[in-house]
Design an enzyme around this catalytic site. Structure first.
Site, PDB file in Angstrom:
ATOM      1  N   ASN A   1      -0.595  11.628  -0.231  1.00 18.77           N
ATOM      2  CA  ASN A   1       0.239  10.449  -0.497  1.00 18.77           C
ATOM      3  C   ASN A   1       0.841  10.538  -1.892  1.00 18.77           C
ATOM      4  O   ASN A   1       0.299  11.247  -2.740  1.00 18.77           O
ATOM      5  CB  ASN A   1      -0.646   9.186  -0.426  1.00 18.77           C
TER       6      ASN A   1
ATOM      7  N   ARG B   1      -6.424   9.799 -11.044  1.00 17.42           N
ATOM      8  CA  ARG B   1      -5.730  10.537  -9.972  1.00 17.42           C
ATOM      9  C   ARG B   1      -5.202   9.501  -8.999  1.00 17.42           C
ATOM     10  O   ARG B   1      -5.838   9.192  -8.020  1.00 17.42           O
ATOM     11  CB  ARG B   1      -6.727  11.510  -9.317  1.00 17.42           C
TER      12      ARG B   1
ATOM     13  N   LYS C   1      -5.605  -2.142  -2.248  1.00 13.04           N
ATOM     14  CA  LYS C   1      -6.760  -1.884  -1.378  1.00 13.04           C
ATOM     15  C   LYS C   1      -7.456  -3.204  -1.044  1.00 13.04           C
ATOM     16  O   LYS C   1      -7.889  -3.421   0.084  1.00 13.04           O
ATOM     17  CB  LYS C   1      -7.757  -0.943  -2.071  1.00 13.04           C
TER      18      LYS C   1
ATOM     19  N   GLU D   1     -12.276   4.347  -6.409  1.00 11.26           N
ATOM     20  CA  GLU D   1     -10.973   4.729  -5.870  1.00 11.26           C
ATOM     21  C   GLU D   1     -10.197   5.580  -6.864  1.00 11.26           C
ATOM     22  O   GLU D   1     -10.092   5.229  -8.043  1.00 11.26           O
ATOM     23  CB  GLU D   1     -10.173   3.438  -5.587  1.00 11.26           C
ATOM     24  N   ASP D   2      -9.666   6.665  -6.398  1.00 10.31           N
ATOM     25  CA  ASP D   2      -8.736   7.493  -7.161  1.00 10.31           C
ATOM     26  C   ASP D   2      -9.289   7.921  -8.530  1.00 10.31           C
ATOM     27  O   ASP D   2      -8.605   7.824  -9.563  1.00 10.31           O
ATOM     28  CB  ASP D   2      -7.371   6.797  -7.286  1.00 10.31           C
TER      29      ASP D   2
ATOM     30  N   TYR E   1       0.872  -1.172   0.000  1.00  7.59           N
ATOM     31  CA  TYR E   1       0.000   0.000   0.000  1.00  7.59           C
ATOM     32  C   TYR E   1       0.913   1.227   0.000  1.00  7.59           C
ATOM     33  O   TYR E   1       2.101   1.113  -0.275  1.00  7.59           O
ATOM     34  CB  TYR E   1      -0.886  -0.121   1.261  1.00  7.59           C
TER      35      TYR E   1
ATOM     36  N   ASN F   1      -4.956   7.405   7.666  1.00  6.04           N
ATOM     37  CA  ASN F   1      -5.195   6.868   6.323  1.00  6.04           C
ATOM     38  C   ASN F   1      -6.527   6.134   6.298  1.00  6.04           C
ATOM     39  O   ASN F   1      -6.898   5.483   7.280  1.00  6.04           O
ATOM     40  CB  ASN F   1      -4.062   5.913   5.944  1.00  6.04           C
TER      41      ASN F   1
ATOM     42  N   ASP G   1     -14.091   5.895  -1.707  1.00  2.57           N
ATOM     43  CA  ASP G   1     -13.142   5.775  -0.598  1.00  2.57           C
ATOM     44  C   ASP G   1     -12.457   7.105  -0.286  1.00  2.57           C
ATOM     45  O   ASP G   1     -12.318   7.486   0.880  1.00  2.57           O
ATOM     46  CB  ASP G   1     -12.105   4.722  -1.004  1.00  2.57           C
ATOM     47  N   ASP G   2     -12.020   7.799  -1.321  1.00  3.49           N
ATOM     48  CA  ASP G   2     -11.260   9.046  -1.109  1.00  3.49           C
ATOM     49  C   ASP G   2     -12.122  10.118  -0.465  1.00  3.49           C
ATOM     50  O   ASP G   2     -11.637  10.945   0.296  1.00  3.49           O
ATOM     51  CB  ASP G   2     -10.699   9.545  -2.443  1.00  3.49           C
TER      52      ASP G   2
HETATM   53  N1  LIG Z   1      -4.539   9.979   3.824  1.00  4.78           N
HETATM   54  C1  LIG Z   1      -5.532   9.473   3.138  1.00  4.78           C
HETATM   55  O1  LIG Z   1      -6.197   8.522   3.578  1.00  4.78           O
HETATM   56  C2  LIG Z   1      -5.888  10.035   1.806  1.00  4.78           C
HETATM   57  C3  LIG Z   1      -5.093  10.929   1.170  1.00  4.78           C
HETATM   58  N2  LIG Z   1      -5.449  11.424  -0.061  1.00  4.78           N
HETATM   59  C4  LIG Z   1      -4.511  12.308  -0.725  1.00  4.78           C
HETATM   60  O2  LIG Z   1      -5.087  13.567  -0.899  1.00  4.78           O
HETATM   61  C5  LIG Z   1      -4.525  14.183  -2.054  1.00  4.78           C
HETATM   62  C6  LIG Z   1      -5.616  14.845  -2.853  1.00  4.78           C
HETATM   63  O3  LIG Z   1      -6.539  13.903  -3.311  1.00  4.78           O
HETATM   64  P1  LIG Z   1      -7.885  14.384  -4.061  1.00  4.78           P
HETATM   65  O4  LIG Z   1      -8.624  15.346  -3.233  1.00  4.78           O
HETATM   66  O5  LIG Z   1      -8.606  13.183  -4.484  1.00  4.78           O
HETATM   67  O6  LIG Z   1      -7.279  15.108  -5.325  1.00  4.78           O
HETATM   68  P2  LIG Z   1      -7.949  16.226  -6.222  1.00  4.78           P
HETATM   69  O7  LIG Z   1      -7.130  16.312  -7.441  1.00  4.78           O
HETATM   70  O8  LIG Z   1      -9.417  15.984  -6.337  1.00  4.78           O
HETATM   71  O9  LIG Z   1      -7.757  17.572  -5.375  1.00  4.78           O
HETATM   72  C7  LIG Z   1      -6.531  18.211  -5.159  1.00  4.78           C
HETATM   73  C8  LIG Z   1      -6.811  19.605  -4.629  1.00  4.78           C
HETATM   74  O10 LIG Z   1      -5.572  20.185  -4.250  1.00  4.78           O
HETATM   75  C9  LIG Z   1      -5.517  21.502  -4.774  1.00  4.78           C
HETATM   76  N3  LIG Z   1      -4.127  21.909  -4.959  1.00  4.78           N
HETATM   77  C10 LIG Z   1      -3.251  21.503  -5.900  1.00  4.78           C
HETATM   78  N4  LIG Z   1      -2.094  22.159  -5.777  1.00  4.78           N
HETATM   79  C11 LIG Z   1      -2.235  23.012  -4.743  1.00  4.78           C
HETATM   80  C12 LIG Z   1      -1.402  23.967  -4.137  1.00  4.78           C
HETATM   81  N5  LIG Z   1      -0.191  24.213  -4.593  1.00  4.78           N
HETATM   82  N6  LIG Z   1      -1.877  24.651  -3.099  1.00  4.78           N
HETATM   83  C13 LIG Z   1      -3.131  24.440  -2.620  1.00  4.78           C
HETATM   84  N7  LIG Z   1      -3.976  23.538  -3.157  1.00  4.78           N
HETATM   85  C14 LIG Z   1      -3.526  22.828  -4.199  1.00  4.78           C
HETATM   86  C15 LIG Z   1      -6.293  21.425  -6.069  1.00  4.78           C
HETATM   87  O11 LIG Z   1      -6.721  22.707  -6.492  1.00  4.78           O
HETATM   88  C16 LIG Z   1      -7.449  20.534  -5.650  1.00  4.78           C
HETATM   89  O12 LIG Z   1      -8.450  21.293  -5.034  1.00  4.78           O
HETATM   90  C17 LIG Z   1      -3.751  13.098  -2.799  1.00  4.78           C
HETATM   91  O13 LIG Z   1      -2.376  13.278  -2.583  1.00  4.78           O
HETATM   92  C18 LIG Z   1      -4.187  11.823  -2.122  1.00  4.78           C
HETATM   93  O14 LIG Z   1      -3.160  10.878  -2.068  1.00  4.78           O
HETATM   94  C19 LIG Z   1      -6.623  11.077  -0.672  1.00  4.78           C
HETATM   95  C20 LIG Z   1      -7.455  10.177  -0.079  1.00  4.78           C
HETATM   96  C21 LIG Z   1      -7.127   9.543   1.184  1.00  4.78           C
HETATM   97  C1  LIG Z   2      -5.056   6.642   0.604  1.00  2.64           C
HETATM   98  C2  LIG Z   2      -5.754   6.999  -0.606  1.00  2.64           C
HETATM   99  O1  LIG Z   2      -6.824   6.486  -0.875  1.00  2.64           O
HETATM  100  C3  LIG Z   2      -5.192   7.981  -1.504  1.00  2.64           C
HETATM  101  O2  LIG Z   2      -4.160   8.569  -1.203  1.00  2.64           O
HETATM  102  O3  LIG Z   2      -5.788   8.193  -2.556  1.00  2.64           O
HETATM  103 MG   LIG Z   3      -7.370   6.780  -2.894  1.00  2.31          MG
END
Ligand SMILES: NC(=O)C1=CN([C@@H]2O[C@H](COP(=O)(O)OP(=O)(O)OC[C@H]3O[C@@H](n4cnc5c(N)ncnc54)[C@H](O)[C@@H]3O)[C@@H](O)[C@H]2O)C=CC1
Ligand SMILES: CC(=O)C(=O)O
Ligand SMILES: [Mg+2]
Length: 601
Positions: free
Chosen positions: A455, A195, A213, A284-285, A143, A499, A307-308
């Site tokens: 991530n 994504r 996953k 997912e993603d 993962y 996470n 999930d996200d």
């Molecule tokens: N820890 C966890 O369990 C999870 C972590 N994530 C992480 O969250 C991140 C985002 O995922 P999503 O929301 O699905 O992506 P997304 O592409 O839908 O959203 C990204 C957002 O970040 C903004 N952004 C990009 N560059 C930026 C900057 N320089 N300054 C401020 N904002 C900025 C974009 O405008 C957008 O609103 C990914 O890295 C993903 O791995 C996602 C799901 C679960």
């Molecule tokens: C953990 C997860 O689902 C993500 O980073 O997209």
């Molecule tokens: Mg994800």
């Protein structure tokens, strides 16, 4: 040809069970006589791919795929043997030349990823036993973060097809393709690769994400590995570099968009639910706005969730609950938080919406509007403020638009102005919580809550080393990918992992046990409470439970899921009379602690 048949006879490779025999054919073309080999087999589908004599992987032609019921069981792009050779040679060369001190650990982890994959191909029960016995050490391999490397390099490390690919070229055939998968499916994780973590559009290279996953569904949630199906919807990729790479296994074409895209998703879901009517589908993603639109369209009709958006919401809420207790507060003081969320995409909005719901549930606000006022949303254009025109915002972002502040304010200015108690990072933008941001936040609050959740590791908004240094050890910190605890001046500070993997296995276990018709938000609200209630900050100094107890956490979540589903009237299966949900769920959990006896039928 003789050479081949002799080899087969000598090595005993062509076992009786293979039922493969060689037929020699001769063809006269351009007056040049050459031999045409034909292999015949009674095998079909996955049995063909598991047979080393028959299998040619991505080189099966489209007509062979059709005849042998392989459609969907391989990535959609047909490659030549020359391309396969190139992959193998490139891989050998890369292994020898590209290792430096800087990337050594990454390289070792990727080798381990491949070794574990090979073990899973050989002996799935043993693979899961190993994974469960060493969960804390191996979860970061199968993962995040190593799975991110596996996706980036999928076209070079690709060895064996896993799961199913439903591609733009297969449209009209999805229903029949589901019959190429010869086991009963209870959980699907599907991505369109648009994504992948914070790594962008990786198309079919994203397959390791659903695979990883689902490995967690099995190891952490007790779902039987025979009942899971990883899926990639290959609608093309806008990653031109990948498209131009001769080894890329997905369709080398731009992504479908608009009606064509949504029709394909519709066909996929129709096919899945016709074949496996009680199946749970985890999205997912998916990039936005697709992620949100797909969820809105199907969440009340089908047994599916994103999930996200939803699991991430639940785990971030659990972390905030724990942080409230760590700050000596009660959960109801959630209403006093000032939250700056950096990243207004699927995850950022999902997390904030989940907190808004929790505020309403706890009655710490009277209306949603009151709750929205506690948030400050920053995206790649800065703060979402007054002047931002609505065509530049999605329906779900609009409620978070600040009418009292200027659009585009920089993060540091927002922190200075708002004095947040909680800073959330879901931007995919590594290092964006820099020294000044952390120092400014720490000036105004006693214990700043900093969750840098993007991530994989390189995309984390700040490292624990930085956050504890710049906050003088006062921050309550969590990251999306795991970090070691840090020691500064002889004091150890905990790096918590926040996470969604704490959440989705338990949701899946509950849903597949009570056969819930849909997956309402209440499941995620309760899952957050379950996780937070398992934390003893006073005792451990940690905001999240030990990952080694992940099966117990999943069981506890599943019990609440089943209870709520039955209260809501959406459960379709109950424990036998006299049996509690807990025992019923436990009886359904797959356990690889020993082998089952194999019996011929
Ligand atoms: N820890 C966890 O369990 C999870 C972590 N994530 C992480 O969250 C991140 C985002 O995922 P999503 O929301 O699905 O992506 P997304 O592409 O839908 O959203 C990204 C957002 O970040 C903004 N952004 C990009 N560059 C930026 C900057 N320089 N300054 C401020 N904002 C900025 C974009 O405008 C957008 O609103 C990914 O890295 C993903 O791995 C996602 C799901 C679960
Ligand atoms: C953990 C997860 O689902 C993500 O980073 O997209
Ligand atoms: Mg994800």
């Amino acid at each position: 040809m003789l050479r081949v048949s002799r080899f087969i006879r000598k090595s005993g490779f062509a076992s009786k069970a293979t039922e493969a025999k060689l037929i020699y054919g001769f063809k006269d073309k351009e007056s040049k006589r050459y031999q045409l080999e034909v292999l015949t087999t009674t095998k079909r589908g996955r049995d063909v791919l598991k047979d080393p004599i028959l299998n040619k992987g991505t080189a099966f032609s489209l007509s062979e795929r059709e005849r042998l019921r392989l459609r969907g069981l391989l990535p959609p792009r047909v490659l030549t043997m020359e391309a396969q050779l190139l992959r193998n040679f490139q891989y050998l060369d890369a292994d020898r030349t590209n290792i430096s001190e800087g990337n050594k650990q990454e390289w070792i982890d990727l080798q381990l990823y491949k070794d574990l994959g090979a073990l899973a191909d050989r002996n799935e029960t043993l693979f899961y036993r190993v994974l469960m016995d060493e969960f804390k050490r191996l979860a970061p391999i199968i993962y995040t973060p190593t799975v991110g490397q596996a996706c980036l390099k999928n076209h070079t490390i690709y060895r064996q097809a896993r799961g199913m690919y439903f591609s733009a070229m297969d449209r009209g055939h999805f229903s029949s393709m589901t019959y190429n998968w010869n086991s009963d499916v209870k959980v699907i994780v599907v991505t369109d690769g648009s994504r992948i973590l914070g790594l962008g559009d990786l198309g079919s290279n994203g397959m390791p994400i659903p695979v990883g996953k689902l490995a967690l569904y099995v190891a952490a949630g007790g779902i039987n590995p025979n009942n899971v199906l990883p899926v990639v919807l290959d609608v093309g990729t806008n990653n031109v570099e990948l498209r131009n790479n001769p080894l890329y296994v997905g369709l080398p074409m731009p992504r479908l968009e608009g009606k064509e895209y949504y029709t394909l998703v519709d066909e996929f879901l129709h096919a899945v639910y016709s074949r496996w009517p009680r199946c749970l589908v985890q999205f997912e993603d998916f990039k936005n706005p697709h992620a949100q639109e797909i969820l809105n369209k199907y969440r009340h009709k089908l047994c599916c969730f994103n999930d996200d958006i939803q699991s991430t919401g639940a785990i971030a809420l659990a972390g905030i609950y724990s942080s409230l207790r760590a700050r000596g507060n009660d959960y109801w003081e959630l209403g006093n938080e000032r939250i700056v969320c950096v990243g207004a995409g699927s995850a950022g909005i999902g997390v904030c919406d989940t907190i808004v719901e929790a505020m309403l549930k706890l009655k710490v606000v009277d209306t949603k509007e009151e709750a929205y006022k506690k948030f400050y949303m920053v995206d790649n254009r800065g703060l979402i403020g007054k002047e931002r025109a609505h065509p530049n915002l999605t329906a779900l972002q609009i409620p978070y638009q600040r009418q009292d502040l200027k659009d585009g304010m920089a993060l540091l200015d927002v922190v200075e102005h708002v004095k947040p108690t909680v800073l959330l990072g879901l931007s995919g933008c590594g290092g964006i919580f820099h020294k000044e941001v952390i120092q400014e936040m720490s000036r105004h609050v006693e214990r700043p809550v900093v969750f840098a959740l993007s991530n994989p590791t390189k995309n984390t908004e700040c490292t624990p080393q930085d956050v504890f240094t710049y906050s003088n050890g006062k921050a309550l910190y969590a990251s999306g990918s795991p970090f070691e605890d840090v020691e500064i001046d002889g004091v150890t500070y905990h790096s918590n992992q926040c996470n969604n993997y704490y959440i989705f296995p338990g949701i899946g276990l509950g849903v597949t046990t009570c056969l819930s018709s849909t997956i309402p938000d209440e499941f995620f609200q309760e899952a957050a409470l379950v996780v937070a209630n398992q934390v003893d900050y006073e005792e451990t100094g940690k905001l999240f439970p030990e990952v080694n107890s992940i099966r117990e956490i999943s069981l506890a979540i599943a019990i609440r899921v089943c209870e709520i589903a039955s209260e809501m009237g959406i459960a379709n299966r109950y424990p036998p009379k006299g049996m509690a949900w807990k025992e019923f769920i436990q009886s359904k959990m797959w356990d690889p602690s020993d082998y089952q006896t194999t019996v011929p039928v």
